[in-house]
Scaffold this motif. Sequence first.
Motif, PDB file in Angstrom:
ATOM      1  N   THR A 271    -135.872  70.967 -21.089  1.00 15.21           N
ATOM      2  CA  THR A 271    -134.828  70.122 -20.157  1.00 15.21           C
ATOM      3  C   THR A 271    -133.514  71.085 -19.791  1.00 15.21           C
ATOM      4  N   GLU A 272    -133.282  72.124 -20.491  1.00 19.62           N
ATOM      5  CA  GLU A 272    -132.034  72.891 -20.420  1.00 19.62           C
ATOM      6  C   GLU A 272    -132.391  73.993 -19.400  1.00 19.62           C
ATOM      7  N   VAL A 273    -131.216  74.785 -19.046  1.00 23.68           N
ATOM      8  CA  VAL A 273    -131.604  76.003 -18.166  1.00 23.68           C
ATOM      9  C   VAL A 273    -132.037  77.151 -19.239  1.00 23.68           C
ATOM     10  N   TRP A 274    -133.164  77.676 -18.504  1.00 20.19           N
ATOM     11  CA  TRP A 274    -133.718  78.696 -19.496  1.00 20.19           C
ATOM     12  C   TRP A 274    -133.564  79.898 -18.952  1.00 20.19           C
ATOM     13  N   ARG A 275    -133.617  80.177 -17.687  1.00 23.56           N
ATOM     14  CA  ARG A 275    -133.528  81.438 -16.872  1.00 23.56           C
ATOM     15  C   ARG A 275    -132.480  81.447 -15.801  1.00 23.56           C
ATOM     16  N   THR A 276    -131.477  82.341 -15.715  1.00 30.00           N
ATOM     17  CA  THR A 276    -130.369  82.333 -14.896  1.00 30.00           C
ATOM     18  C   THR A 276    -130.276  83.364 -13.986  1.00 30.00           C
TER      19      THR A 276
ATOM     20  N   HIS B 126    -135.627  82.918 -24.905  1.00 35.53           N
ATOM     21  CA  HIS B 126    -136.810  83.262 -25.653  1.00 35.53           C
ATOM     22  C   HIS B 126    -137.947  82.525 -24.943  1.00 35.53           C
ATOM     23  N   HIS B 127    -139.153  83.371 -24.667  1.00 35.88           N
ATOM     24  CA  HIS B 127    -140.312  82.732 -24.191  1.00 35.88           C
ATOM     25  C   HIS B 127    -141.579  83.736 -24.199  1.00 35.88           C
ATOM     26  N   MET B 128    -142.426  83.201 -23.982  1.00 37.04           N
ATOM     27  CA  MET B 128    -143.858  84.235 -23.776  1.00 37.04           C
ATOM     28  C   MET B 128    -144.317  84.429 -22.765  1.00 37.04           C
ATOM     29  N   ASP B 129    -144.979  85.395 -22.314  1.00 31.74           N
ATOM     30  CA  ASP B 129    -145.688  85.650 -21.129  1.00 31.74           C
ATOM     31  C   ASP B 129    -146.807  84.974 -20.725  1.00 31.74           C
ATOM     32  N   LEU B 130    -147.384  84.429 -21.941  1.00 30.37           N
ATOM     33  CA  LEU B 130    -148.904  83.773 -21.772  1.00 30.37           C
ATOM     34  C   LEU B 130    -148.602  82.593 -21.025  1.00 30.37           C
TER      35      LEU B 130
ATOM     36  N   GLY C 116    -134.544  87.988 -22.437  1.00 27.76           N
ATOM     37  CA  GLY C 116    -133.629  88.879 -21.590  1.00 27.76           C
ATOM     38  C   GLY C 116    -132.411  88.503 -22.075  1.00 27.76           C
ATOM     39  N   THR C 117    -131.471  89.298 -22.853  1.00 27.36           N
ATOM     40  CA  THR C 117    -130.303  88.797 -23.412  1.00 27.36           C
ATOM     41  C   THR C 117    -129.118  89.137 -22.438  1.00 27.36           C
ATOM     42  N   PRO C 118    -128.313  88.050 -22.561  1.00 29.16           N
ATOM     43  CA  PRO C 118    -127.314  87.879 -21.453  1.00 29.16           C
ATOM     44  C   PRO C 118    -126.711  89.413 -21.279  1.00 29.16           C
ATOM     45  N   VAL C 119    -126.401  89.799 -20.044  1.00 27.13           N
ATOM     46  CA  VAL C 119    -125.686  90.860 -19.871  1.00 27.13           C
ATOM     47  C   VAL C 119    -124.081  90.620 -19.945  1.00 27.13           C
ATOM     48  N   ILE C 120    -123.697  91.488 -20.542  1.00 30.77           N
ATOM     49  CA  ILE C 120    -122.123  91.452 -20.810  1.00 30.77           C
ATOM     50  C   ILE C 120    -121.210  92.353 -19.885  1.00 30.77           C
ATOM     51  N   GLN C 121    -121.707  93.385 -19.577  1.00 30.93           N
ATOM     52  CA  GLN C 121    -121.078  94.180 -18.408  1.00 30.93           C
ATOM     53  C   GLN C 121    -121.957  94.953 -17.712  1.00 30.93           C
ATOM     54  N   GLY C 122    -121.827  94.942 -16.143  1.00 27.93           N
ATOM     55  CA  GLY C 122    -122.765  95.758 -15.318  1.00 27.93           C
ATOM     56  C   GLY C 122    -123.739  94.502 -14.874  1.00 27.93           C
ATOM     57  N   THR C 123    -124.784  95.247 -14.245  1.00 24.71           N
ATOM     58  CA  THR C 123    -125.992  94.362 -13.595  1.00 24.71           C
ATOM     59  C   THR C 123    -127.332  94.872 -14.249  1.00 24.71           C
ATOM     60  N   LYS C 124    -128.273  94.288 -14.435  1.00 23.51           N
ATOM     61  CA  LYS C 124    -129.341  94.611 -14.984  1.00 23.51           C
ATOM     62  C   LYS C 124    -130.568  94.476 -13.955  1.00 23.51           C
ATOM     63  N   TYR C 125    -131.417  95.359 -13.549  1.00 25.19           N
ATOM     64  CA  TYR C 125    -132.344  95.474 -12.648  1.00 25.19           C
ATOM     65  C   TYR C 125    -133.681  95.694 -13.508  1.00 25.19           C
ATOM     66  N   ILE C 126    -134.843  95.275 -13.292  1.00 28.27           N
ATOM     67  CA  ILE C 126    -136.001  95.408 -13.745  1.00 28.27           C
ATOM     68  C   ILE C 126    -136.965  95.079 -12.754  1.00 28.27           C
ATOM     69  N   ILE C 127    -138.354  95.516 -13.112  1.00 28.49           N
ATOM     70  CA  ILE C 127    -139.373  94.967 -12.361  1.00 28.49           C
ATOM     71  C   ILE C 127    -140.437  94.736 -13.591  1.00 28.49           C
ATOM     72  N   THR C 128    -141.379  93.746 -13.081  1.00 25.68           N
ATOM     73  CA  THR C 128    -142.480  93.261 -14.277  1.00 25.68           C
ATOM     74  C   THR C 128    -143.705  92.998 -13.689  1.00 25.68           C
ATOM     75  N   LYS C 129    -144.747  93.465 -14.215  1.00 23.00           N
ATOM     76  CA  LYS C 129    -146.234  93.577 -13.606  1.00 23.00           C
ATOM     77  C   LYS C 129    -147.027  93.147 -14.857  1.00 23.00           C
ATOM     78  N   TRP C 130    -147.394  91.704 -14.545  1.00 22.79           N
ATOM     79  CA  TRP C 130    -148.491  90.962 -15.582  1.00 22.79           C
ATOM     80  C   TRP C 130    -149.965  91.320 -15.095  1.00 22.79           C
ATOM     81  N   TYR C 131    -150.738  91.555 -16.116  1.00 19.16           N
ATOM     82  CA  TYR C 131    -152.149  91.686 -15.932  1.00 19.16           C
ATOM     83  C   TYR C 131    -152.856  90.597 -16.536  1.00 19.16           C
TER      84      TYR C 131
END
Length: 223
Positions: free
Chosen positions: A75-80, A127-131, A202-217
């Motif tokens: 019920t809480e915000v999990w991903r921002t 915290h989460h799982m990709d499954l 993905g822990t909170p960014v404290i300074q800067g901007t974080k960019y990633i790409i993810t590919k799931w199989y």
Amino acid sequence: MSFVDAPAPDKVALLRVGAHVRRKLDADPRVQRIETDRAEIWWVHDFLDEAECAETIRMIDRTAQPSTVLDHGNTEVWRTSSSGNVEAGDPFVRKVEARIDTLLGIPHAWGETIQGQRYAVGQEFKHHMDLFWTKADYWKQEVKNGGQRSITAMIFLNDVEDGGTTAFTNLGIAVKPQRGGLLIWNNNLADGTPNEDTMHAGTPVIQGTKYIITKWYRSRKWG
């Protein structure tokens, strides 16, 4: 919610995918194992070069929207963060995907479209799982979409001044963003059942901007 107690209908297929990827990566001198006996996690330095990272960041900025998560009853915000799928038919995207497919030795058709993610200061993915949780209502559709997820491949596109690690919360392992680095893990145990020690955040960014790409199989052809 327990992944371990849920049915594992793709167990045999996941066992086979895991064994194949394990052999492939452990034989590749470019690939390092991250030390733990509770999960299979690998790292590749400089998988993308500076120009490729910059181009991928531009693609993310064109498509990113507020991120969503599958409903596991939270019920809480999990991903921002902000996220969005890149254009699968773009020649540059196809080149990057082919490089990942080849490294892992998994058929291209088994991989989902790459998702780009952007985290501003204070943003996180708890915290989460990709499954997929096979007791959830959405699982009926995911069975048709290629079944359970097997391997996660995540590429960091920039260095982050502070924060923004990918933290395996049960293992006490935190991977700092390093431009061009590829992080890979098997979401399952060697027998093809879910590995809850792949829980990550993905822990909170404290300074800067974080960019990633993810590919799931998946365990078979996606979509």
